[in-house]
Design an enzyme around this catalytic site. Structure first.
Site, PDB file in Angstrom:
ATOM      1  N   TYR A 123       0.853  -1.194   0.000  1.00 36.89           N
ATOM      2  CA  TYR A 123       0.000   0.000   0.000  1.00 36.89           C
ATOM      3  C   TYR A 123       0.883   1.236   0.000  1.00 36.89           C
ATOM      4  O   TYR A 123       1.822   1.334   0.791  1.00 36.89           O
ATOM      5  CB  TYR A 123      -0.891  -0.015   1.245  1.00 36.89           C
ATOM      6  CG  TYR A 123      -1.831   1.171   1.360  1.00 36.89           C
ATOM      7  CD1 TYR A 123      -2.880   1.336   0.456  1.00 36.89           C
ATOM      8  CD2 TYR A 123      -1.677   2.124   2.373  1.00 36.89           C
ATOM      9  CE1 TYR A 123      -3.759   2.415   0.564  1.00 36.89           C
ATOM     10  CE2 TYR A 123      -2.552   3.205   2.486  1.00 36.89           C
ATOM     11  CZ  TYR A 123      -3.581   3.341   1.581  1.00 36.89           C
ATOM     12  OH  TYR A 123      -4.446   4.406   1.690  1.00 36.89           O
ATOM     13  N   ASP A 170       9.176   2.891   0.163  1.00 41.38           N
ATOM     14  CA  ASP A 170       8.093   3.519   0.900  1.00 41.38           C
ATOM     15  C   ASP A 170       8.286   3.158   2.368  1.00 41.38           C
ATOM     16  O   ASP A 170       7.898   2.081   2.817  1.00 41.38           O
ATOM     17  CB  ASP A 170       6.738   3.027   0.373  1.00 41.38           C
ATOM     18  CG  ASP A 170       5.579   3.587   1.192  1.00 41.38           C
ATOM     19  OD1 ASP A 170       5.839   4.252   2.215  1.00 41.38           O
ATOM     20  OD2 ASP A 170       4.430   3.344   0.815  1.00 41.38           O
ATOM     21  N   LYS A 225       3.653   8.845   9.096  1.00 42.19           N
ATOM     22  CA  LYS A 225       3.469   8.220  10.408  1.00 42.19           C
ATOM     23  C   LYS A 225       4.464   8.741  11.470  1.00 42.19           C
ATOM     24  O   LYS A 225       4.296   9.858  11.910  1.00 42.19           O
ATOM     25  CB  LYS A 225       3.459   6.702  10.261  1.00 42.19           C
ATOM     26  CG  LYS A 225       2.310   6.313   9.293  1.00 42.19           C
ATOM     27  CD  LYS A 225       1.940   4.873   9.196  1.00 42.19           C
ATOM     28  CE  LYS A 225       0.639   4.752   8.428  1.00 42.19           C
ATOM     29  NZ  LYS A 225       0.674   3.940   7.245  1.00 42.19           N
TER      30      LYS A 225
HETATM   31  C1  LIG Z   1       0.008   4.460   5.848  1.00 45.32           C
HETATM   32  C2  LIG Z   1       0.808   4.213   4.636  1.00 45.32           C
HETATM   33  C3  LIG Z   1       0.772   5.078   3.540  1.00 45.32           C
HETATM   34  C4  LIG Z   1      -0.222   6.200   3.425  1.00 45.32           C
HETATM   35  O1  LIG Z   1      -0.031   7.175   4.370  1.00 45.32           O
HETATM   36  P1  LIG Z   1      -1.270   8.146   4.731  1.00 45.32           P
HETATM   37  O2  LIG Z   1      -0.668   9.113   5.701  1.00 45.32           O
HETATM   38  O3  LIG Z   1      -2.335   7.270   5.301  1.00 45.32           O
HETATM   39  O4  LIG Z   1      -1.686   8.794   3.468  1.00 45.32           O
HETATM   40  C5  LIG Z   1       1.655   4.858   2.506  1.00 45.32           C
HETATM   41  N1  LIG Z   1       2.532   3.844   2.539  1.00 45.32           N
HETATM   42  C6  LIG Z   1       2.585   2.981   3.566  1.00 45.32           C
HETATM   43  C7  LIG Z   1       3.604   1.898   3.559  1.00 45.32           C
HETATM   44  C8  LIG Z   1       1.723   3.126   4.650  1.00 45.32           C
HETATM   45  O5  LIG Z   1       1.761   2.248   5.644  1.00 45.32           O
END
Ligand SMILES: *Cc1c(COP(=O)(O)O)cnc(C)c1O
Length: 427
Positions: free
Chosen positions: A144, A239, A267
């Site tokens: 994701y 990511d 995060k």
């Molecule tokens: C949470 C998450 C996102 C998206 O971040 P948001 O602040 O919810 O837009 C992207 N990549 C990873 C790996 C994530 O866990």
């Protein structure tokens, strides 16, 4: 436990907010039942609207690595708020946080702040496309990268939970530039690269995946991916929205000893406020406006409250790196405890763990990619989730999510959690 008030609040929310929530996984669709409305939280505990106390294993999906309402972060935000909350002009604290982040993370010279992980990932891909002059990207099934169009192709967690790996509204034109590969399968990636020679701008990956449960990359896969990118002039995007400042000061790059070309953060870097960021070597970042031509902007980007929270959080982690070891030890303790009690239940399960990320899957085969993760028995998972919740343990409400341990969790909390797992009926 009674959830009367939560259920009433959910009913009301549904009248005004689609599905009653502002982010789908919160709605408990994967596990059934009504979501719990939280009133406040402190340290490792959530206090809900019915007065229940819950031990929290999601920590706002990762950001609150030191626990809820962590004093230095709260103080920094309050102090900053008194001086004005947004200016649309540069402030010194943006450089303070940038400098600290660049000093903690290997292999980056410059960083640009945005407001979410989604923004970070979509901007990183635009930068990669602008830098390489190529259009296509490769992503991995089950990973994701936020909800921007290019990534909603088998996107893990929320998107998978709802059985809509491809969302309506994503155009064919956008989808055709996103190629899908299997996690931990280098030959699959190699095949895509061969079939699209000279057209691929970037490969984006969760270096330790957390959106199909916690999935650990093999060493051969990661080193192979790195080499493939270097050989083919493809940018490797890590990511690290989940792993950044969680797996250690230097995130997954450090933990796996692999350098990526562009990094995405979110995060933890915001300490519980809305912050995302992307970073790279100066040579790549110089392509970004206003230095370069790749456009990216934000009215609230680098917001002083968000920067204050992020700076307080990263300062703590930088000054007390032993926190990462403490978290890893707690997670290992939980893993061993779960092993002991789950073995006795005589039903197949797998536990994956890396640093302070861990997930439990009710399946016989090792969970190494989206396919093997999706084989997990969701009935057992539901029973497990609700059985734990009844005993005051708040786990991620989807089998496709990793737990995120926070350092406020005590060994007593972990023992209670293991004890609760021993009592859950799974058959
Ligand atoms: C949470 C998450 C996102 C998206 O971040 P948001 O602040 O919810 O837009 C992207 N990549 C990873 C790996 C994530 O866990």
């Amino acid at each position: 436990m009674i959830y009367k008030r939560s259920s009433a609040l959910f009913a009301e929310a549904q009248q005004y907010i689609p599905g009653g929530v502002n982010s789908p996984v919160r709605a408990f669709k994967a596990v059934g039942g009504d979501p719990i409305f939280v009133k406040e939280a402190k340290g490792a505990y959530l206090y809900d609207e019915d007065g229940n106390k819950l031990i929290d294993y999601i920590a706002s999906w990762g950001p609150l690595i030191l626990g809820h309402a962590y004093e230095p972060v709260i103080k920094a935000v309050i102090d900053k708020a008194k001086k004005g909350t947004s200016f649309g002009m540069p402030t010194e604290i943006e450089t303070d946080l940038a400098k600290l982040a660049v000093s903690m993370v290997p292999n980056i010279d410059k960083i640009r702040f945005v407001n979410s992980g989604t923004e970070a990932c979509m901007s990183a891909v635009r930068l990669a496309r602008g830098y390489t002059g190529k259009d296509k990207i490769i992503k991995f099934a089950g990973c994701y990268h936020g909800h921007s169009d290019s990534f909603l192709i088998q996107a893990g967690s929320g998107a998978v939970t709802f059985g809509s790996p491809n969302s309506p509204g994503v155009t064919q034109g956008t989808a055709k530039d996103t190629l899908l590969a299997k996690y931990n399968d280098l030959a699959d990636v190699q095949g895509l690269v061969n079939a699209n020679k000279g057209e691929i701008a970037a490969i984006i990956i969760e270096p330790v995946a957390g959106n199909m449960g916690c999935i650990i990359p093999t060493k051969e896969f990661m080193t192979g991916l790195k080499k493939l990118c270097a050989d083919q002039g493809i940018l490797l995007i890590f990511d690290e929205v989940m792993t950044g400042f969680r797996l250690g000061k230097g995130g997954a790059q450090e933990a796996l000893a692999i350098d990526a070309d562009i990094l995405c953060f979110g995060k933890v870097i915001g300490g519980g406020l809305p912050v995302g960021a992307f970073a790279a070597r100066a040579e790549i970042m110089s392509h970004l406006a206003p230095e370069g031509l790749v456009y990216q902007a934000g009215t609230l980007s680098g917001n002083p409250l968000a920067m204050a929270a992020g700076l307080a959080m990263l300062t703590e982690l930088n000054d007390r790196p032993e926190v990462f070891e403490s978290l890893a030890n707690k997670t290992e303790y939980l893993h061993k405890g779960f092993d002991t009690v789950l073995q006795e239940k005589g039903i197949p399960y797998q536990i994956n763990r890396f640093g302070s990320m861990i997930s439990v899957h009710f399946t016989e085969e090792p969970v190494i990619d989206f396919e093997s993760s999706a084989k997990g028995n969701n009935n057992s998972f539901k029973k497990y989730f609700h059985g734990m919740l009844q005993q005051g343990i708040y786990l991620p409400p989807s089998a496709f999510e990793s737990y995120f341990l926070n350092d406020a969790l005590s060994y007593e909390d972990l023992d209670k959690t293991i004890e609760a797992a021993s009592k859950v009926e799974l058959n």
